[in-house]
Design an enzyme around this catalytic site. Structure first.
Site, PDB file in Angstrom:
ATOM      1  N   GLU A 148      82.117  53.565  12.671  1.00 58.67           N
ATOM      2  CA  GLU A 148      81.187  54.476  13.372  1.00 58.67           C
ATOM      3  C   GLU A 148      81.897  55.249  14.487  1.00 58.67           C
ATOM      4  OE1 GLU A 148      78.447  51.181  14.021  1.00 58.67           O
ATOM      5  OE2 GLU A 148      76.873  52.377  13.101  1.00 58.67           O
ATOM      6  N   ALA A 202      81.775  46.130  16.561  1.00 50.79           N
ATOM      7  CA  ALA A 202      81.195  45.511  17.760  1.00 50.79           C
ATOM      8  C   ALA A 202      81.667  44.069  17.868  1.00 50.79           C
ATOM      9  CB  ALA A 202      79.673  45.552  17.662  1.00 50.79           C
ATOM     10  N   GLY A 252      81.186  49.064  13.712  1.00 53.86           N
ATOM     11  CA  GLY A 252      81.289  49.998  14.837  1.00 53.86           C
ATOM     12  C   GLY A 252      82.634  50.711  14.888  1.00 53.86           C
ATOM     13  N   GLU A 272      77.915  45.511   8.473  1.00 49.30           N
ATOM     14  CA  GLU A 272      76.811  44.871   9.207  1.00 49.30           C
ATOM     15  C   GLU A 272      75.866  44.078   8.308  1.00 49.30           C
ATOM     16  OE1 GLU A 272      77.960  47.913   9.665  1.00 49.30           O
ATOM     17  OE2 GLU A 272      78.105  48.349  11.809  1.00 49.30           O
TER      18      GLU A 272
HETATM   19  N1  COA Z   1      83.884  40.718  16.781  1.00 51.55           N
HETATM   20  C1  COA Z   1      84.425  39.644  17.408  1.00 51.55           C
HETATM   21  N2  COA Z   1      85.506  39.006  16.969  1.00 51.55           N
HETATM   22  C2  COA Z   1      86.083  39.470  15.843  1.00 51.55           C
HETATM   23  C3  COA Z   1      85.571  40.568  15.147  1.00 51.55           C
HETATM   24  C4  COA Z   1      84.420  41.205  15.659  1.00 51.55           C
HETATM   25  N3  COA Z   1      83.884  42.282  15.073  1.00 51.55           N
HETATM   26  N4  COA Z   1      86.348  40.791  14.057  1.00 51.55           N
HETATM   27  C5  COA Z   1      87.315  39.849  14.094  1.00 51.55           C
HETATM   28  N5  COA Z   1      87.156  39.055  15.168  1.00 51.55           N
HETATM   29  C6  COA Z   1      88.011  37.941  15.595  1.00 51.55           C
HETATM   30  C7  COA Z   1      87.922  36.755  14.642  1.00 51.55           C
HETATM   31  O1  COA Z   1      86.820  35.943  14.953  1.00 51.55           O
HETATM   32  C8  COA Z   1      89.242  36.073  14.904  1.00 51.55           C
HETATM   33  O2  COA Z   1      89.137  35.385  16.135  1.00 51.55           O
HETATM   34  P1  COA Z   1      89.955  33.999  16.360  1.00 51.55           P
HETATM   35  O3  COA Z   1      91.388  34.365  16.193  1.00 51.55           O
HETATM   36  O4  COA Z   1      89.590  33.613  17.757  1.00 51.55           O
HETATM   37  O5  COA Z   1      89.471  33.067  15.308  1.00 51.55           O
HETATM   38  C9  COA Z   1      90.199  37.236  15.147  1.00 51.55           C
HETATM   39  O6  COA Z   1      89.377  38.334  15.510  1.00 51.55           O
HETATM   40  C10 COA Z   1      90.989  37.657  13.920  1.00 51.55           C
HETATM   41  O7  COA Z   1      90.082  37.816  12.845  1.00 51.55           O
HETATM   42  P2  COA Z   1      90.293  37.072  11.454  1.00 51.55           P
HETATM   43  O8  COA Z   1      89.003  37.113  10.711  1.00 51.55           O
HETATM   44  O9  COA Z   1      90.892  35.714  11.658  1.00 51.55           O
HETATM   45  O10 COA Z   1      91.401  38.000  10.803  1.00 51.55           O
HETATM   46  P3  COA Z   1      91.505  38.481   9.310  1.00 51.55           P
HETATM   47  O11 COA Z   1      92.766  39.269   9.235  1.00 51.55           O
HETATM   48  O12 COA Z   1      91.338  37.359   8.357  1.00 51.55           O
HETATM   49  O13 COA Z   1      90.242  39.465   9.094  1.00 51.55           O
HETATM   50  C11 COA Z   1      88.701  41.224   9.638  1.00 51.55           C
HETATM   51  C12 COA Z   1      90.087  40.610   9.896  1.00 51.55           C
HETATM   52  C13 COA Z   1      88.565  42.366  10.624  1.00 51.55           C
HETATM   53  C14 COA Z   1      88.611  41.747   8.208  1.00 51.55           C
HETATM   54  C15 COA Z   1      87.607  40.157   9.828  1.00 51.55           C
HETATM   55  O14 COA Z   1      87.826  39.515  11.068  1.00 51.55           O
HETATM   56  C16 COA Z   1      86.215  40.705   9.827  1.00 51.55           C
HETATM   57  O15 COA Z   1      85.637  40.894   8.765  1.00 51.55           O
HETATM   58  N6  COA Z   1      85.622  40.959  11.029  1.00 51.55           N
HETATM   59  C17 COA Z   1      84.251  41.361  11.187  1.00 51.55           C
HETATM   60  C18 COA Z   1      84.085  42.815  10.879  1.00 51.55           C
HETATM   61  C19 COA Z   1      82.612  43.189  10.988  1.00 51.55           C
HETATM   62  O16 COA Z   1      81.756  42.594  10.386  1.00 51.55           O
HETATM   63  N7  COA Z   1      82.340  44.202  11.818  1.00 51.55           N
HETATM   64  C20 COA Z   1      81.025  44.663  12.025  1.00 51.55           C
HETATM   65  C21 COA Z   1      80.477  44.141  13.280  1.00 51.55           C
HETATM   66  S1  COA Z   1      78.790  44.652  13.504  1.00 51.55           S
END
Ligand code: COA
Length: 276
Positions: free
Chosen positions: A128, A80, A125, A148
């Site tokens: 999911e 999400a 998500g 989450e």
């Molecule tokens: N929602 C919104 N934005 C997200 C996102 C999410 N679920 N996951 C990543 N992004 C955004 C980051 O904020 C970043 O934005 P920016 O470039 O404007 O700073 C961009 O996507 C790239 O993410 P980043 O964290 O810099 O890349 P990474 O390669 O270091 O890590 C992930 C990638 C996916 C591992 C990490 O972003 C992450 O853990 N995301 C959250 C996943 C999560 O918790 N999902 C459950 C949601 S309920």
């Protein structure tokens, strides 16, 4: 070979209709839904609405006999869009959950078999979403998890329900309580992933599997899918009754007539099904 090159062999045409996803029907009756919302395919409102619309179209489209859902090399889907969790309160929570549920439910209820081709991250998500598909093909480098809890919340897109049904309650609790990510190989051992692909091959492997499924008697596959999914939600007795009705119904299809005749005249496994 990526989906583009395979698509080159069989693509009828790309349907440029959406902004955050792309859909494409291949000549072998496989439909691709490609998430196209960089950098990580976060599920914002637009993407969810488009995914819902595409899913509803596929549900009505008898020319589609299997579906593959895919993302990009970096991420199948990172879950999400967390920016939409503000203001952080239960009203927002209800809005987010109510937005996601019908989309994932529609995907899970598709009559056609569905495969998630997982590359990169499938988190929250995103995982999911993959759980709402019938099968998951993952590249060895893929990372899967329900993250989450690291936000102080729990999964709201079916994770606490679909994951334990698939891999058992203690493994689901391990992933959900910790939020840790596991590699595709561990996910395979747990039954969370069905097939492991080499680097760069998950999309093609999923498309090949889908093409195989698309040659099957689609109405019988639909009946089996419904009997399994609905049956798992209830009592064995009810499931057996449901199966009995679904079994009888499949004998009304053209493919059953064709399959039975083909067996009697030519032996097993030779029928060319029509999907009707
Ligand atoms: N929602 C919104 N934005 C997200 C996102 C999410 N679920 N996951 C990543 N992004 C955004 C980051 O904020 C970043 O934005 P920016 O470039 O404007 O700073 C961009 O996507 C790239 O993410 P980043 O964290 O810099 O890349 P990474 O390669 O270091 O890590 C992930 C990638 C996916 C591992 C990490 O972003 C992450 O853990 N995301 C959250 C996943 C999560 O918790 N999902 C459950 C949601 S309920």
């Amino acid at each position: 070979m990526g989906p583009q090159s395979r698509a080159g062999k069989g693509t009828m045409e790309r349907e440029v209709v959406y902004k955050s996803i792309e859909t494409e029907i291949l000549a072998d009756a496989v439909k691709i839904i490609r998430l196209a919302h960089p950098p990580v395919n976060a599920l914002n409102l637009e993407l969810l609405e488009e995914l819902h619309a595409a899913t509803q179209d596929i549900a009505k489209d008898q020319s589609v006999r299997a579906v593959v859902l895919m993302g990009t090399e970096k991420a199948f889907c990172a879950g999400a869009d967390i920016s939409q969790f503000k203001p952080v309160n239960s009203t927002t929570g209800k809005e987010v959950a109510n937005r996601i549920r019908p989309v994932f439910d529609a995907l899970a209820a598709l009559p056609q078999p569905t495969i998630a081709a997982i590359t990169g991250y499938a988190l929250g998500g995103g995982l999911e979403l993959a759980l709402a598909c019938d099968f998951r093909v993952a590249e060895a480098s893929a990372m899967l998890g329900l993250a989450e809890i690291q936000l102080g919340i729990i999964p709201g897109g079916g994770g606490t329900q679909r994951l334990p049904r698939l891999i058992g309650s203690s493994r689901a609790k391990d992933l959900i309580f910790s939020g840790r990510r596991i590699k595709a190989e561990e996910a395979l051992a747990w039954g969370l992933v069905d097939r492991l692909s080499e680097r760069g091959s998950a999309h093609d492997d999923a498309l090949e599997w889908a093409a195989q499924l698309a040659t099957g008697p689609t109405l019988a596959i639909t009946a089996a899918k419904r009997a399994i999914d609905t049956g798992l939600d209830g009592r064995l007795e009810d499931g057996l009754s449901l199966e009995g009705e679904a079994f009888a119904g499949t004998l009304d299809t053209q493919d059953a007539a064709l399959g039975v005749d083909s067996f009697l005249n030519q032996g097993p496994g030779k029928a060319q099904f029509l999907g009707r």
